[in-house]
Design a protein around this motif. Sequence first.
Motif, short mmCIF file in Angstrom:
data_model
loop_
_atom_site.label_atom_id
_atom_site.label_comp_id
_atom_site.label_asym_id
_atom_site.label_seq_id
_atom_site.Cartn_x
_atom_site.Cartn_y
_atom_site.Cartn_z
N THR A 1 0.97 -1.27 -0.04
CA THR A 1 0.10 -0.14 0.07
C THR A 1 1.10 1.25 0.05
O THR A 1 0.52 2.19 -0.54
N ALA A 2 2.09 1.13 0.63
CA ALA A 2 3.05 2.08 0.32
C ALA A 2 3.47 2.67 -1.07
O ALA A 2 3.45 3.65 -1.61
N ARG A 3 3.56 1.51 -1.82
CA ARG A 3 3.74 1.63 -3.02
C ARG A 3 2.68 1.81 -4.13
O ARG A 3 2.71 2.83 -4.68
N ASP A 4 1.47 1.41 -3.89
CA ASP A 4 0.23 1.67 -4.48
C ASP A 4 -0.91 2.64 -4.36
O ASP A 4 -1.59 3.06 -5.30
N CYS A 5 -0.83 2.91 -3.09
CA CYS A 5 -2.01 3.63 -2.55
C CYS A 5 -1.42 4.94 -2.00
O CYS A 5 -2.10 5.89 -2.16
#
Length: 362
Positions: free
Chosen positions: A46-50
């Motif tokens: 979620t750090a990468r995508d959200c």
Amino acid sequence: MFPNDPSNSLHSPYPIRFAQADFQALKEQIEGGNYGQLFVLLDENTARDCWPILAPALAPYSPQLLQIPAGEDHKNLQTCQSVWTKLLQKGAQRNSLLINLGGGVLGDMGGFVAATFKRGFDFIQIPTSLLAQVDASVGGKLGIDFQGLKNGIGLFQFPKMVLIYPPFIQTLPPEEVRSGWAEILKHSLIADAQSWPQLQAMPPLQDMDRWQQIIAHSIQIKDHIVDQDPQEKGLRKLLNFGHSIGHALESLSWNSPQPLLHGEAVALGLLAEAYLSAHYLQLPQKELDQIEAAIRPLYPSFPLAQIPPNSFFPLLRQDKKNEGKTHSFTLISAIGQGQFNQSIPYTEEDRIWEAVVFALGG
Ligand SMILES: NC(=O)c1ccc[n+]([C@@H]2O[C@H](COP(=O)([O-])OP(=O)(O)OC[C@H]3O[C@@H](n4cnc5c(N)ncnc54)[C@H](O)[C@@H]3O)[C@@H](O)[C@H]2O)c1
Ligand SMILES: O=C(O)C(=O)C[C@@H](O)[C@H](O)[C@H](O)COP(=O)(O)O
Ligand SMILES: [Zn+2]
């Protein structure tokens, strides 16, 4: 027809809202809360995508990021300790706010961490997986796995807000979409026969309007049940359909090279408990066949040989719904008609085993 925004028809004492791309509703909630420090809990995915999608809206509040490793095998006390330690080091106080940006693992655990740190500070759920949008973020069940027992330690506590941004699901791996779909099927099976015919195939991820309708409708079903029984004294047990056997299979699969995702285990649990429903509650064979047709082609099975009965039954006996020396299942008497507190005595475990064999296709 499914409504597009659940807000008007929900009963929850905290807002459950769909977010627009500017996350205005979140900003209003933060500004109304008079908070000190703002923390955002995320994992590597979620750090990468959200986070890049949410970050611009939160920039004015200088949030501090707390990253934990993704996955069910980190839903434990050790991860909680690492987050509590960071919160202490960073000076978190009772007037802090934690935003949980992630799937059900992160939301259950982040909520638990916030609800217990210094006896509790506010948290907001921003669910990023399909499963968390339709199920885990709603209803205030928080916790972690303990000694091989799913959600063995935890509590009920509502978040300050649930904010759902459906496009987050577009970066989910397909197996995670499928995992969330199992809980959508469950909601229909326990309480809403009308939606069942419309759930025979998952829409493509590009069709966000359709997904938003499905998510909103699924939340409404759960919210309506939780509203009547927030602490699971009775009616809320409906939401556990598929989970008595599903949780035991999920836990046992952790020792295998191919652990089941929660929704995959629930899908197998739905099959097994539908089989028991046919035996104990006369679920019509035609409906059992429909349930099989909706589930079998979509979900992987699990090798029966890796589910030894002498490991399976002790786990099943630990199910939180059980009382005394009987298993207490949620079953269905028809599609859309869940029945909780269905006792099956330990002496009839052979029948339960038959259901497991049926589900695993053995
Ligand atoms: N509290 C409840 O009422 C409730 C209800 C249902 C399930 N649960 C719990 O929820 C957990 C399962 O939740 P889950 O299926 O969300 O699993 P999860 O939290 O492990 O998320 C699934 C995976 O997808 C990744 N991910 C999440 N959002 C993403 C995104 N938008 N893009 C890319 N990757 C993303 C995560 O990092 C993770 O690797 C289980 O522990 C289950 O017990 C709780
Ligand atoms: O919200 C509920 O109540 C549920 O049972 C929803 C389930 O999908 C979810 O997996 C929940 O975490 C199971 O709770 P548990 O009490 O059986 O651990
Ligand atoms: Zn579940």
